[in-house]
Write a protein that holds these residues in place. Structure first.
Motif, PDB file in Angstrom:
ATOM      1  N   MET A   1       0.852  -1.178   0.000  1.00  0.00           N
ATOM      2  CA  MET A   1       0.000   0.000   0.000  1.00  0.00           C
ATOM      3  C   MET A   1       0.894   1.236   0.000  1.00  0.00           C
ATOM      4  SD  MET A   1      -3.168   0.900   2.564  1.00  0.00           S
ATOM      5  CE  MET A   1      -2.258   1.039   4.086  1.00  0.00           C
ATOM      6  N   GLU A   2       0.507   2.237  -0.788  1.00  0.00           N
ATOM      7  CA  GLU A   2       1.262   3.481  -0.852  1.00  0.00           C
ATOM      8  C   GLU A   2       1.131   4.239   0.475  1.00  0.00           C
ATOM      9  OE1 GLU A   2       1.422   7.545  -3.595  1.00  0.00           O
ATOM     10  OE2 GLU A   2       0.099   5.890  -4.164  1.00  0.00           O
ATOM     11  N   LYS A   3       2.259   4.769   0.952  1.00  0.00           N
ATOM     12  CA  LYS A   3       2.238   5.536   2.187  1.00  0.00           C
ATOM     13  C   LYS A   3       1.432   6.818   2.011  1.00  0.00           C
ATOM     14  CE  LYS A   3       6.735   4.016   3.865  1.00  0.00           C
ATOM     15  NZ  LYS A   3       8.071   4.429   4.311  1.00  0.00           N
ATOM     16  N   PHE A   4       0.808   7.251   3.092  1.00  0.00           N
ATOM     17  CA  PHE A   4       0.105   8.524   3.103  1.00  0.00           C
ATOM     18  C   PHE A   4       0.617   9.306   4.306  1.00  0.00           C
ATOM     19  CE2 PHE A   4      -3.847  10.704   1.580  1.00  0.00           C
ATOM     20  CZ  PHE A   4      -3.688  11.842   2.323  1.00  0.00           C
ATOM     21  N   THR A   5       1.430  10.322   4.039  1.00  0.00           N
ATOM     22  CA  THR A   5       1.916  11.170   5.122  1.00  0.00           C
ATOM     23  C   THR A   5       1.357  12.576   4.929  1.00  0.00           C
ATOM     24  OG1 THR A   5       3.984  11.466   3.885  1.00  0.00           O
ATOM     25  CG2 THR A   5       3.992   9.824   5.650  1.00  0.00           C
ATOM     26  N   THR A   6       1.980  13.331   4.025  1.00  0.00           N
ATOM     27  CA  THR A   6       1.486  14.657   3.672  1.00  0.00           C
ATOM     28  C   THR A   6       1.200  14.649   2.184  1.00  0.00           C
ATOM     29  OG1 THR A   6       2.800  15.671   5.421  1.00  0.00           O
ATOM     30  CG2 THR A   6       1.998  17.127   3.699  1.00  0.00           C
ATOM     31  N   TYR A   7       0.023  15.099   1.815  1.00  0.00           N
ATOM     32  CA  TYR A   7      -0.378  15.065   0.407  1.00  0.00           C
ATOM     33  C   TYR A   7      -1.001  16.399   0.028  1.00  0.00           C
ATOM     34  CZ  TYR A   7      -2.575  13.891  -3.948  1.00  0.00           C
ATOM     35  OH  TYR A   7      -2.934  13.900  -5.267  1.00  0.00           O
ATOM     36  N   THR A   8      -0.643  16.909  -1.148  1.00  0.00           N
ATOM     37  CA  THR A   8      -1.203  18.163  -1.644  1.00  0.00           C
ATOM     38  C   THR A   8      -1.862  17.930  -2.997  1.00  0.00           C
ATOM     39  OG1 THR A   8       0.486  19.454  -0.499  1.00  0.00           O
ATOM     40  CG2 THR A   8      -0.684  20.553  -2.292  1.00  0.00           C
ATOM     41  N   GLY A   9      -3.072  18.440  -3.152  1.00  0.00           N
ATOM     42  CA  GLY A   9      -3.785  18.316  -4.418  1.00  0.00           C
ATOM     43  C   GLY A   9      -4.935  19.294  -4.473  1.00  0.00           C
ATOM     44  N   THR A  10      -5.626  19.293  -5.600  1.00  0.00           N
ATOM     45  CA  THR A  10      -6.816  20.134  -5.744  1.00  0.00           C
ATOM     46  C   THR A  10      -8.054  19.282  -5.469  1.00  0.00           C
ATOM     47  OG1 THR A  10      -6.915  19.720  -8.125  1.00  0.00           O
ATOM     48  CG2 THR A  10      -5.733  21.701  -7.397  1.00  0.00           C
ATOM     49  N   SER A  11      -9.174  19.955  -5.253  1.00  0.00           N
ATOM     50  CA  SER A  11     -10.384  19.242  -4.846  1.00  0.00           C
ATOM     51  C   SER A  11     -11.518  19.432  -5.845  1.00  0.00           C
ATOM     52  CB  SER A  11     -10.843  19.728  -3.467  1.00  0.00           C
ATOM     53  OG  SER A  11     -11.232  21.089  -3.544  1.00  0.00           O
ATOM     54  N   VAL A  12     -12.485  18.529  -5.734  1.00  0.00           N
ATOM     55  CA  VAL A  12     -13.714  18.628  -6.522  1.00  0.00           C
ATOM     56  C   VAL A  12     -14.890  18.443  -5.563  1.00  0.00           C
ATOM     57  CG1 VAL A  12     -13.585  16.190  -7.189  1.00  0.00           C
ATOM     58  CG2 VAL A  12     -15.040  17.742  -8.496  1.00  0.00           C
ATOM     59  N   PRO A  13     -15.867  19.355  -5.592  1.00  0.00           N
ATOM     60  CA  PRO A  13     -17.032  19.199  -4.715  1.00  0.00           C
ATOM     61  C   PRO A  13     -18.131  18.381  -5.388  1.00  0.00           C
ATOM     62  CG  PRO A  13     -17.097  21.362  -5.745  1.00  0.00           C
ATOM     63  CD  PRO A  13     -15.863  20.656  -6.272  1.00  0.00           C
ATOM     64  N   LEU A  14     -18.600  17.370  -4.688  1.00  0.00           N
ATOM     65  CA  LEU A  14     -19.759  16.575  -5.106  1.00  0.00           C
ATOM     66  C   LEU A  14     -20.630  16.489  -3.866  1.00  0.00           C
ATOM     67  CD1 LEU A  14     -21.137  14.896  -7.304  1.00  0.00           C
ATOM     68  CD2 LEU A  14     -19.801  12.935  -6.531  1.00  0.00           C
ATOM     69  N   MET A  15     -21.398  17.541  -3.622  1.00  0.00           N
ATOM     70  CA  MET A  15     -22.001  17.766  -2.321  1.00  0.00           C
ATOM     71  C   MET A  15     -23.340  17.067  -2.098  1.00  0.00           C
ATOM     72  SD  MET A  15     -19.578  19.233  -0.908  1.00  0.00           S
ATOM     73  CE  MET A  15     -20.388  19.486   0.652  1.00  0.00           C
ATOM     74  N   ASN A  16     -23.520  15.919  -2.701  1.00  0.00           N
ATOM     75  CA  ASN A  16     -24.725  15.134  -2.457  1.00  0.00           C
ATOM     76  C   ASN A  16     -24.592  14.384  -1.137  1.00  0.00           C
ATOM     77  OD1 ASN A  16     -24.430  15.756  -5.195  1.00  0.00           O
ATOM     78  ND2 ASN A  16     -25.716  14.076  -5.832  1.00  0.00           N
ATOM     79  N   ASP A  17     -25.705  14.178  -0.457  1.00  0.00           N
ATOM     80  CA  ASP A  17     -25.754  13.270   0.687  1.00  0.00           C
ATOM     81  C   ASP A  17     -26.139  11.886   0.176  1.00  0.00           C
ATOM     82  OD1 ASP A  17     -25.218  15.298   2.538  1.00  0.00           O
ATOM     83  OD2 ASP A  17     -27.338  15.733   2.864  1.00  0.00           O
ATOM     84  N   ASN A  18     -25.819  10.873   0.966  1.00  0.00           N
ATOM     85  CA  ASN A  18     -26.254   9.493   0.701  1.00  0.00           C
ATOM     86  C   ASN A  18     -25.769   8.939  -0.641  1.00  0.00           C
ATOM     87  OD1 ASN A  18     -27.818   9.410   3.169  1.00  0.00           O
ATOM     88  ND2 ASN A  18     -29.238  10.771   2.103  1.00  0.00           N
ATOM     89  N   ILE A  19     -24.549   9.263  -1.029  1.00  0.00           N
ATOM     90  CA  ILE A  19     -23.980   8.656  -2.232  1.00  0.00           C
ATOM     91  C   ILE A  19     -23.630   7.219  -1.875  1.00  0.00           C
ATOM     92  CG2 ILE A  19     -22.065   8.671  -3.872  1.00  0.00           C
ATOM     93  CD1 ILE A  19     -22.007  11.715  -3.625  1.00  0.00           C
ATOM     94  N   ASP A  20     -24.343   6.276  -2.476  1.00  0.00           N
ATOM     95  CA  ASP A  20     -24.125   4.877  -2.098  1.00  0.00           C
ATOM     96  C   ASP A  20     -23.121   4.197  -3.014  1.00  0.00           C
ATOM     97  OD1 ASP A  20     -25.483   3.766  -4.375  1.00  0.00           O
ATOM     98  OD2 ASP A  20     -27.398   3.924  -3.346  1.00  0.00           O
ATOM     99  N   THR A  21     -22.737   2.987  -2.633  1.00  0.00           N
ATOM    100  CA  THR A  21     -21.684   2.280  -3.365  1.00  0.00           C
ATOM    101  C   THR A  21     -22.116   1.914  -4.779  1.00  0.00           C
ATOM    102  OG1 THR A  21     -22.373   0.225  -2.279  1.00  0.00           O
ATOM    103  CG2 THR A  21     -20.493   1.394  -1.325  1.00  0.00           C
ATOM    104  N   ASP A  22     -23.408   1.759  -5.029  1.00  0.00           N
ATOM    105  CA  ASP A  22     -23.862   1.460  -6.384  1.00  0.00           C
ATOM    106  C   ASP A  22     -23.749   2.696  -7.277  1.00  0.00           C
ATOM    107  OD1 ASP A  22     -24.890  -0.638  -8.136  1.00  0.00           O
ATOM    108  OD2 ASP A  22     -26.666   0.629  -8.319  1.00  0.00           O
ATOM    109  N   GLN A  23     -23.866   3.872  -6.705  1.00  0.00           N
ATOM    110  CA  GLN A  23     -23.637   5.094  -7.470  1.00  0.00           C
ATOM    111  C   GLN A  23     -22.139   5.300  -7.703  1.00  0.00           C
ATOM    112  OE1 GLN A  23     -25.776   7.408  -4.594  1.00  0.00           O
ATOM    113  NE2 GLN A  23     -27.479   7.798  -5.990  1.00  0.00           N
TER     114      GLN A  23
END
Length: 194
Positions: A1-23
């Motif tokens: 597994m790739e280590k996760f210490t400090t990570y920098t990136g840009t974001s995307v908003p997908l502000m729905n509630d209840n996004i399920d695994t089938d979606q």
């Protein structure tokens, strides 16, 4: 597994509630078991009109968000079935972390097992983060448990054991391999008795 210490990136908003695994990854794409190739089918019903023709109205298809590696979402992200493929699809697409109001327990743990950091934030903080510019660089500092932005830092909680595993890049196999010498010694001792 790739280590996760400090990570920098840009974001995307997908502000729905209840996004399920089938979606996140529809059932027809659950045939593979090698964790690769799922990213192209992430949010399939929303991303494509049909036959992989992109829906121009879906946020991940907008040019300004196509390099985002941090997903900001609403409450109850990853609800529904227990399919680990949902975490695989998000990671294969290129996401390193998800920042949401809450998660289903199974999805939360599946994400951690696959090196995808799920972070919980309040509605107030999610609103602030989702309104950041698509060019804003966000830094996630896991050792300090901080999300660093131009509008301030946001702290988050994480179980100490999971934090240790992510920082050290240890999945279940990696943890077992830490005891490789002891395992080999045990096997050699067993062989002598047969």
């Amino acid at each position: 597994m790739e280590k996760f210490t400090t990570y920098t990136g840009t974001s995307v908003p997908l502000m729905n509630d209840n996004i399920d695994t089938d979606q996140i990854i529809p059932k027809q794409f659950l045939k593979a078991i090698d964790k690769k190739g799922f990213g192209k089918n992430l949010f399939f019903e929303w991303r494509y009109i049909k036959d992989y023709v992109e829906n121009p109205d879906f946020v991940l298809n907008k040019p300004e968000y196509q390099t985002a590696t941090l997903l900001i979402s609403g409450d109850n992200f990853g609800s529904g079935s227990s399919r680990e493929h949902a975490a695989w699809a998000l990671a294969d697409y290129g996401f390193r972390a998800i920042i949401a109001g809450s998660y289903s327990d199974i999805f939360y743990n599946n994400s951690l097992k696959n090196g995808l950091l799920p972070i919980v934030q309040s509605h107030e903080n999610l609103t602030k983060l989702s309104n950041l510019s698509n060019t804003e660089k966000i830094t996630i500092d896991l050792p300090k448990q901080l999300i660093k932005t131009s509008i301030g830092d946001f702290s988050f909680d994480i179980d100490a054991t999971w934090k240790h595993k992510l920082i050290n890049g240890l999945d279940d196999i990696g943890i077992t391999l830490q005891y490789e010498k002891e395992i080999e010694k045990y096997e050699q001792e067993k062989i002598r008795f047969y």
